[in-house]
Scaffold this motif. Structure first.
Motif, short mmCIF file in Angstrom:
data_model
loop_
_atom_site.label_atom_id
_atom_site.label_comp_id
_atom_site.label_asym_id
_atom_site.label_seq_id
_atom_site.Cartn_x
_atom_site.Cartn_y
_atom_site.Cartn_z
N LYS A 45 -4.44 9.11 -8.36
CA LYS A 45 -5.12 9.71 -7.22
C LYS A 45 -4.45 9.23 -5.94
N GLN A 46 -4.25 10.15 -5.03
CA GLN A 46 -3.72 9.81 -3.72
C GLN A 46 -4.88 9.37 -2.83
N SER A 47 -4.82 8.16 -2.32
CA SER A 47 -5.87 7.65 -1.45
C SER A 47 -5.61 8.14 -0.02
N THR A 48 -6.63 8.71 0.59
CA THR A 48 -6.47 9.23 1.96
C THR A 48 -6.99 8.28 3.02
N THR A 49 -7.80 7.31 2.63
CA THR A 49 -8.43 6.42 3.62
C THR A 49 -7.82 5.03 3.68
N SER A 50 -7.25 4.55 2.60
CA SER A 50 -6.76 3.17 2.57
C SER A 50 -5.44 3.01 3.31
N ILE A 51 -5.23 1.79 3.76
CA ILE A 51 -4.04 1.44 4.53
C ILE A 51 -3.17 0.49 3.71
N CYS A 52 -1.88 0.75 3.67
CA CYS A 52 -0.94 -0.09 2.93
C CYS A 52 -0.87 -1.46 3.60
N PRO A 53 -1.07 -2.55 2.84
CA PRO A 53 -0.99 -3.88 3.44
C PRO A 53 0.42 -4.30 3.85
N SER A 54 1.45 -3.65 3.32
CA SER A 54 2.83 -4.02 3.66
C SER A 54 3.33 -3.34 4.92
N CYS A 55 3.18 -2.00 4.97
CA CYS A 55 3.76 -1.27 6.11
C CYS A 55 2.70 -0.75 7.09
N SER A 93 -1.17 6.52 2.43
CA SER A 93 0.08 6.61 1.67
C SER A 93 0.00 5.94 0.30
N LEU A 94 -1.13 5.34 -0.02
CA LEU A 94 -1.27 4.66 -1.32
C LEU A 94 -1.65 5.63 -2.42
N LYS A 95 -0.99 5.52 -3.54
CA LYS A 95 -1.31 6.30 -4.72
C LYS A 95 -1.78 5.33 -5.79
N LEU A 96 -2.95 5.59 -6.37
CA LEU A 96 -3.56 4.73 -7.37
C LEU A 96 -3.26 5.27 -8.77
N PHE A 97 -2.94 4.39 -9.71
CA PHE A 97 -2.62 4.77 -11.08
C PHE A 97 -3.49 3.99 -12.05
N GLY A 110 -4.28 -1.02 -14.01
CA GLY A 110 -3.88 -0.13 -12.94
C GLY A 110 -2.99 -0.78 -11.91
N MET A 111 -2.56 0.05 -10.99
CA MET A 111 -1.71 -0.41 -9.89
C MET A 111 -1.77 0.62 -8.78
N VAL A 117 4.49 -2.02 -4.59
CA VAL A 117 3.58 -1.89 -5.72
C VAL A 117 2.59 -3.05 -5.68
N LEU A 118 1.32 -2.74 -5.80
CA LEU A 118 0.27 -3.75 -5.87
C LEU A 118 -0.46 -3.63 -7.19
N HIS A 119 -0.56 -4.74 -7.93
CA HIS A 119 -1.36 -4.77 -9.15
C HIS A 119 -2.81 -5.02 -8.75
N THR A 120 -3.73 -4.88 -9.67
CA THR A 120 -5.16 -4.90 -9.33
C THR A 120 -5.58 -6.19 -8.63
N LYS A 121 -5.03 -7.32 -9.02
CA LYS A 121 -5.41 -8.59 -8.39
C LYS A 121 -4.88 -8.73 -6.97
N GLU A 122 -3.86 -7.96 -6.63
CA GLU A 122 -3.25 -8.03 -5.31
C GLU A 122 -3.83 -7.02 -4.33
N MET A 123 -4.65 -6.09 -4.81
CA MET A 123 -5.19 -5.02 -3.96
C MET A 123 -6.23 -5.55 -2.98
N PRO A 124 -6.22 -5.03 -1.74
CA PRO A 124 -7.31 -5.35 -0.80
C PRO A 124 -8.64 -4.79 -1.33
N VAL A 125 -9.74 -5.28 -0.81
CA VAL A 125 -11.07 -4.91 -1.31
C VAL A 125 -11.31 -3.41 -1.23
#
Length: 130
Positions: free
Chosen positions: A33-43, A48-52, A72-73, A82-90
């Motif tokens: 799913k393409q996330s429309t509200t979340s913000i990438c913690p890197s850039c 721009s985040l896509k959830l798998f 997931g990631m 790439v962020l794995h589940t433990k690295e994702m913001p809340v």
């Protein structure tokens, strides 16, 4: 995701024959799913985040036996981080959890378990005396 293999050798004492069993686990893609509200913690790019979501299954001789769990990631489509589940913001983790709960795995991941049940039933029926 990569497949991990293990080999187990068993020696029969009477016949001196070896049996090799290849087993392991593999993850297969289920949903994204393409996330429309979340913000990438890197850039810092919004939307721009896509959830798998992937579903892992155990296999013997590459025949899937049963599902083990879901993993997931997320990946930023802008900076490719790439962020794995433990690295994702809340906030991203909440969206991922909703997607993970909605995603259903394929039925073919129970193929080996179904084959095992059929073989047990066949063995039971063939040994009965009529």
């Amino acid at each position: 995701m990569e497949t991990k293999f293990a080999v187990w050798g068993y020696e029969k004492q009477k016949r001196n024959k070896s049996i090799m069993i290849i087993y392991g686990s593999k993850a297969v893609y289920i949903s994204s799913k393409q996330s429309t509200t979340s913000i990438c913690p890197s850039c810092g790019t919004q939307g721009s985040l896509k959830l798998f979501v992937f579903r892992r299954h155990a296999h013997i001789f590459w025949i899937p036996m049963f599902p083990i769990g879901k993993k997931g990631m997320s990946q930023c489509q802008h900076c490719k981080n790439v962020l794995h589940t433990k690295e994702m913001p809340v906030s991203v983790r909440k969206e991922y959890d909703v997607l993970k709960n909605k995603a259903k795995g394929p039925i073919w991941q129970f193929t080996g378990l179904g084959m095992l049940i059929v073989m047990i039933i066949w063995a039971f029926i063939s040994t009965r005396n009529f």
